[in-house]
Design a protein around this motif. Sequence first.
Motif, short mmCIF file in Angstrom:
data_model
loop_
_atom_site.label_atom_id
_atom_site.label_comp_id
_atom_site.label_asym_id
_atom_site.label_seq_id
_atom_site.Cartn_x
_atom_site.Cartn_y
_atom_site.Cartn_z
N TRP A 116 -3.65 4.40 8.48
CA TRP A 116 -3.99 5.83 8.56
C TRP A 116 -5.18 6.04 9.45
N PRO A 117 -5.38 7.19 10.07
CA PRO A 117 -4.49 8.36 9.94
C PRO A 117 -3.26 8.21 10.81
N PRO A 118 -2.20 8.96 10.50
CA PRO A 118 -2.13 9.85 9.35
C PRO A 118 -1.55 9.14 8.12
N TYR A 119 -1.90 9.64 6.96
CA TYR A 119 -1.14 9.28 5.77
C TYR A 119 0.23 9.92 5.93
N ASN A 131 0.82 -1.20 0.00
CA ASN A 131 0.00 0.00 0.00
C ASN A 131 0.86 1.26 0.00
N TYR A 138 8.19 11.70 -4.30
CA TYR A 138 7.78 11.36 -2.94
C TYR A 138 7.12 9.99 -2.93
N TYR A 185 -0.27 4.29 2.44
CA TYR A 185 -1.67 4.43 2.78
C TYR A 185 -2.21 3.15 3.43
N HIS A 186 -1.30 2.43 4.07
CA HIS A 186 -1.65 1.18 4.71
C HIS A 186 -2.28 1.39 6.07
N TYR A 207 4.77 9.79 -6.11
CA TYR A 207 4.32 11.01 -6.75
C TYR A 207 5.54 11.76 -7.29
N GLN A 225 4.61 7.54 -0.45
CA GLN A 225 3.55 7.75 0.54
C GLN A 225 2.90 6.42 0.88
N TYR A 272 0.76 3.36 -7.81
CA TYR A 272 0.02 2.97 -6.61
C TYR A 272 0.11 1.46 -6.46
N GLY A 273 -0.24 0.97 -5.30
CA GLY A 273 -0.10 -0.46 -5.06
C GLY A 273 1.32 -0.95 -5.23
N PHE A 295 4.22 10.69 4.21
CA PHE A 295 5.05 10.80 3.02
C PHE A 295 6.52 10.72 3.42
#
Lengths: 108, 124
Positions: free
Chosen positions: A94-97, A32, A87, A91-92, A36, A89, A49-50, A99
């Motif tokens: 959260w919160p928080p996401y 996850n 960057y 997203y596995h 960017y 990041q 992503y992924g 970076f």
Amino acid sequence: EIVMTQSPATLSVSPGERATLSCRASQSVSSNLAWYQQKPGQAPRLLIYGASTRATGIPARFSGSGSGTEFTLTISSLQSEDFAVYYCQQYHNWPPYTFGQGTKLEIK
Amino acid sequence: QVQLVESGGGLVKPGGSLRLSCAASGFTFSDSYMSWIRQAPGKGLEWVSYISHSGRTILYTDSVKGRFTISRDSAKNSLFLQMNSLRAEDTATYYCARMVEDTVVAGLFYFDYWGRGTLVTVSS
């Protein structure tokens, strides 16, 4: 909070060469993870992503790999428009996401 | 095409308030999860706040809890961030970003489109 660490901070590469950027998570994020690209004065653009799936319209020279805590973004043959800050990041969890602090890819 | 346009930034004194807006177009805003993300000058990216498509779930990073309020008006395709009790460390470009659910793992979201941002400067 999961801490993301990118290396190196700055990478100098010649056009046409390969660039390899690293991202490490302080704990497993499975796959996850997103990458960017940000150019000066512009919003970040989603590349991957992924951990390894290219976003819509992203050229095939961009590839992502890794899982767990170690990830890599590879740009196979650098074009002039690829010099930017990158960057990662997670997203596995959260919160928080969170970076990474970014890797600046500059022309050698 | 997807467009996100932020506005409302500016110079404000410490302790002051600002309300940021993000106008969305090119997609079904009412179905979309949204976030605010900020970037201090010369620094990296920091997630600030999240709102679900319905507005029922809202989350904040710890440093803004109790001071910032995220909201949305789906009839106007707009996202907002009310910022109160502003501090110098809130100085940043604020981006709104659309979130998309991962196709493999439900409930996990990443940011697929970002606006160009609006600059908030907190200084006396």
